[in-house]
Enzyme design. Sequence first.
Site, PDB file in Angstrom:
ATOM      1  CG  LEU A   5      -1.635   7.306   1.561  1.00  0.00           C
ATOM      2  CD1 LEU A   5      -2.217   8.053   0.360  1.00  0.00           C
ATOM      3  CD2 LEU A   5      -2.730   7.002   2.582  1.00  0.00           C
TER       4      LEU A   5
ATOM      5  CD  GLU B 108      -2.696   1.223   8.506  1.00  0.00           C
ATOM      6  OE1 GLU B 108      -3.325   1.987   7.753  1.00  0.00           O
ATOM      7  OE2 GLU B 108      -1.720   0.571   8.126  1.00  0.00           O
TER       8      GLU B 108
ATOM      9  CG  PHE C 196      -1.867   1.063   1.398  1.00  0.00           C
ATOM     10  CD1 PHE C 196      -3.012   1.088   0.630  1.00  0.00           C
ATOM     11  CD2 PHE C 196      -1.673   2.056   2.348  1.00  0.00           C
ATOM     12  CE1 PHE C 196      -3.952   2.102   0.795  1.00  0.00           C
ATOM     13  CE2 PHE C 196      -2.603   3.073   2.525  1.00  0.00           C
ATOM     14  CZ  PHE C 196      -3.742   3.090   1.743  1.00  0.00           C
TER      15      PHE C 196
END
Length: 379
Positions: free
Chosen positions: A122, A357, A120
């Site tokens: 990002l 997160e 992921f």
Amino acid sequence: MSARRPAEVLDWARAFAEEELAPSAGEFDRTGQLPGSVIRQLADAGVLGAVVPPRWGGAGMDALDYGELTEVVGKACSSTRALLTVHTSLVCETLVERASDRIKDKYLPDLASGRRIGCFALSEADAGSDAASVTTSYTRQRDGFVLNGRKKWISFAGIADLFLVFATDNGVLSAFLVDRDTPGVRTAPMTGFLGNRATHIAEVVLTDVAVPEENLVGRIGAGFGFIANTALFHGRYSIAWAGVAIAQAALEEMCTYATRREQFGVQIGAHQLVQKMVADAVTNVDAARELCRQAGRARAERSVEAVMRTNIAKYFSSTIAQQVTSDAVQVLGGNGCWDQYPAERLFREAKILEIIEGTSQLQQVMIADHGYKTFARKS
């Protein structure tokens, strides 16, 4: 190989975690490598495709079983659990929910089987909690897009075959799937981290990377509101259970040591101040697990409360993981500061959960806003 049933995956994971992962977790941390042999075993057992529907070769595991799976693996080895968070939650679950059927058919069978590992992408040097600050760019071409930029602190980027990349075009954030073997893709290993040391963290450099139109995930401009938020929702649930896992492991270390170690002629567990730390840990671990189960039930029911239940669970479990691991180090004393005991590693890993997160501070803002809307009297 046919997909395993959820119960089979869980049974296998329990045995593997106890017999293989827990004894090796310290070595993985010291060497900074999660071995390929471990990843292959997880893949073959169906762990990496646990939540992927059987249509694409996964086990179709529900939210509560997946939470238990995350706790089982995370209690034994946090770096191995991180593979589930990244590959299974952030990438696979997001594609199941948001990608086109064409993307699902092309990528999910390989991701579910572990033939490909996903990551992921990002975060950037100046874009963490503020995802809108992403500077990696994309430009439209006749037959697709061209990406340029750098992603930083990307777990498993060092070994990933597929990158879920977020990029902007003058503030319009979109998401793309990028194959590692695409010309212009390069990764550079990063080391020196407090925790997650065996997660193959790397910087991802994209230089004039051509991405076909069909690898756009969702639509143009859906990168933040739909794709990133969906991914972080799934990842946050995994991290909530990771907090329970680390806290449970620390609790067991604390209790075992307190019942064996003697000082001043008695077991240290007989001292009331040690008993207080143990009592608080027992209570808080149970409370965190129940909050995670509430979040899991809300997710399974597709309740409108699922997002906030997940935020609350992640905030609480990461907070108590930090407290319980700190107390475990305290109970073990000098041994708690030595890497021959798990307590110091658990302490380091717990801190990571308060950052990834969605930081604890962001969770506090969102939970407080929820509190005002829900509990403030209207008159």
